[in-house]
Design an enzyme around this catalytic site. Sequence first.
Site, PDB file in Angstrom:
ATOM      1  N   ASP A  91       0.810  -1.227   0.000  1.00  0.00           N
ATOM      2  CA  ASP A  91       0.000   0.000   0.000  1.00  0.00           C
ATOM      3  C   ASP A  91       0.843   1.277   0.000  1.00  0.00           C
ATOM      4  OD1 ASP A  91       0.931  -0.213   2.581  1.00  0.00           O
ATOM      5  OD2 ASP A  91      -1.025  -0.090   3.562  1.00  0.00           O
ATOM      6  N   HIS A 133      -1.179   7.351   9.483  1.00  0.00           N
ATOM      7  CA  HIS A 133      -0.873   5.938   9.729  1.00  0.00           C
ATOM      8  C   HIS A 133       0.621   5.631   9.847  1.00  0.00           C
ATOM      9  CE1 HIS A 133      -5.004   4.839   9.293  1.00  0.00           C
ATOM     10  NE2 HIS A 133      -5.064   5.141   8.015  1.00  0.00           N
ATOM     11  N   GLY A 141      -0.360   2.261   5.251  1.00  0.00           N
ATOM     12  CA  GLY A 141      -1.685   2.781   4.938  1.00  0.00           C
ATOM     13  C   GLY A 141      -1.675   4.008   4.050  1.00  0.00           C
ATOM     14  N   ASP A 168     -11.048  11.047  10.369  1.00  0.00           N
ATOM     15  CA  ASP A 168     -10.907  10.087   9.276  1.00  0.00           C
ATOM     16  C   ASP A 168     -11.695   8.816   9.602  1.00  0.00           C
ATOM     17  OD1 ASP A 168      -9.392   7.947   7.594  1.00  0.00           O
ATOM     18  OD2 ASP A 168      -8.380   9.789   6.996  1.00  0.00           O
ATOM     19  N   HIS A 170     -10.713   5.932   9.190  1.00  0.00           N
ATOM     20  CA  HIS A 170      -9.753   4.955   9.709  1.00  0.00           C
ATOM     21  C   HIS A 170      -9.114   5.474  11.003  1.00  0.00           C
ATOM     22  CE1 HIS A 170      -9.908   4.235   5.288  1.00  0.00           C
ATOM     23  NE2 HIS A 170      -9.972   2.977   5.698  1.00  0.00           N
ATOM     24  N   ASP A 257     -12.597  10.356   3.839  1.00  0.00           N
ATOM     25  CA  ASP A 257     -13.047   9.009   3.473  1.00  0.00           C
ATOM     26  C   ASP A 257     -14.210   8.529   4.335  1.00  0.00           C
ATOM     27  OD1 ASP A 257     -11.449   8.822   5.704  1.00  0.00           O
ATOM     28  OD2 ASP A 257      -9.966   7.482   4.802  1.00  0.00           O
ATOM     29  N   TYR A 296     -10.748   9.133  -1.038  1.00  0.00           N
ATOM     30  CA  TYR A 296     -10.430   8.427  -2.285  1.00  0.00           C
ATOM     31  C   TYR A 296     -11.503   8.606  -3.343  1.00  0.00           C
ATOM     32  CZ  TYR A 296      -7.284   6.994   1.258  1.00  0.00           C
ATOM     33  OH  TYR A 296      -6.377   7.051   2.287  1.00  0.00           O
TER      34      TYR A 296
END
Length: 374
Positions: A91, A133, A141, A168, A170, A257, A296
Amino acid sequence: MEHSVSYIFDDKLLEHCDKLPPVKQRASMVHALIESYELLKYMNIIPSVKATPEDLQLFHSSSFVKCMKESNDLDLDDVNEEQIEFGLGYDCPPFENIFETILTIAGGSLTAASRLVSEDTKIAINWCGGWHHAQRDEAEGFCYVNDIVIGIEKLREKFKRILYIDLDIHHGNGVENAFAFSKKVFTLSFHKHEPGFYPGSGLLSDVGLGNGRGYSCNVPLKEGVSDYSLNYLFKIICPQIYEAYQPEVVVVQCGSDCLNEDPLGQSNLTLDSLGECIRSILNWNKPTLFLGGGGYNLPNTARLWTYLTAIITGQDKLISMDIPDNDFFLKYGPGYELPIVKGNQKDTNDKTYLDCIIKTVKDNLKKYDVKSSL
């Protein structure tokens, strides 16, 4: 004319951020929409100053920095075991001039933090930052450098109590891990936590470690979080933490996101709920650093960060709901409007669950005696 808001921008910063593999051209799309809404005239435009390798070591290890420097001209096919160990590949694939990009991204948030430290501004915005991340020794990430931690370390030159808020979808694992043992930075993350959803950390029971126990707060959300659920939690939890901790400065990661139609986030949220969160933070009237993050669905990311810029500059009631002409105008079809529709997933965060989170957070603040005196 001097304004209270500093906007970190220069062509080199956009050029490097536009190269990032998962979000190519996103930085330019965001800036073009902000510019087309004529919001730049309400901010001081501050060119970023590229970070030095030594600046990276405010957080990252010397071996990580050395590896990234040596990977500057790597091809994906050339990745060796050492690079994989430091997170390059999968990633976070290497790309041309990667070290210059890392230095430039870190420099954007360092520049923003420096404006707050020197009291040249009350609010700083760096939508090119927010890569939460990356760990001390590892890219992770989609995050090649943790500009947030580096920026916070700069803020610590002046401020003794820093509140970090992560919106976020995440979990902000890299930032939480960096300050898990510290009372000087309180980390608060709202994020989805479901089996198999990245990064898998950020349980309600994760509250920090050692001397920092009680100074991390995680709000794990189930599938289908709605505007109502997020705002219900935010408007109760954030004031409790603010009153207990009494931060001197606030850092906010505004990953988009979490919005409906994001291919990775898969959530229901709209601009409205995120906007309400930002208004609440602004009402504290503290020095504040606003950063980007994940996102994204590129047009929706541009919509959100433009809308938040309008709120931060006090122009949100005046801007048009129709997207103005800009270099990426056709990307906003078929509606060509600023708002986005809410998702239709079932919100599995029922009131019983939301109230359980609120009670646990309140109990933890009391249990660990979270307070402003350090």
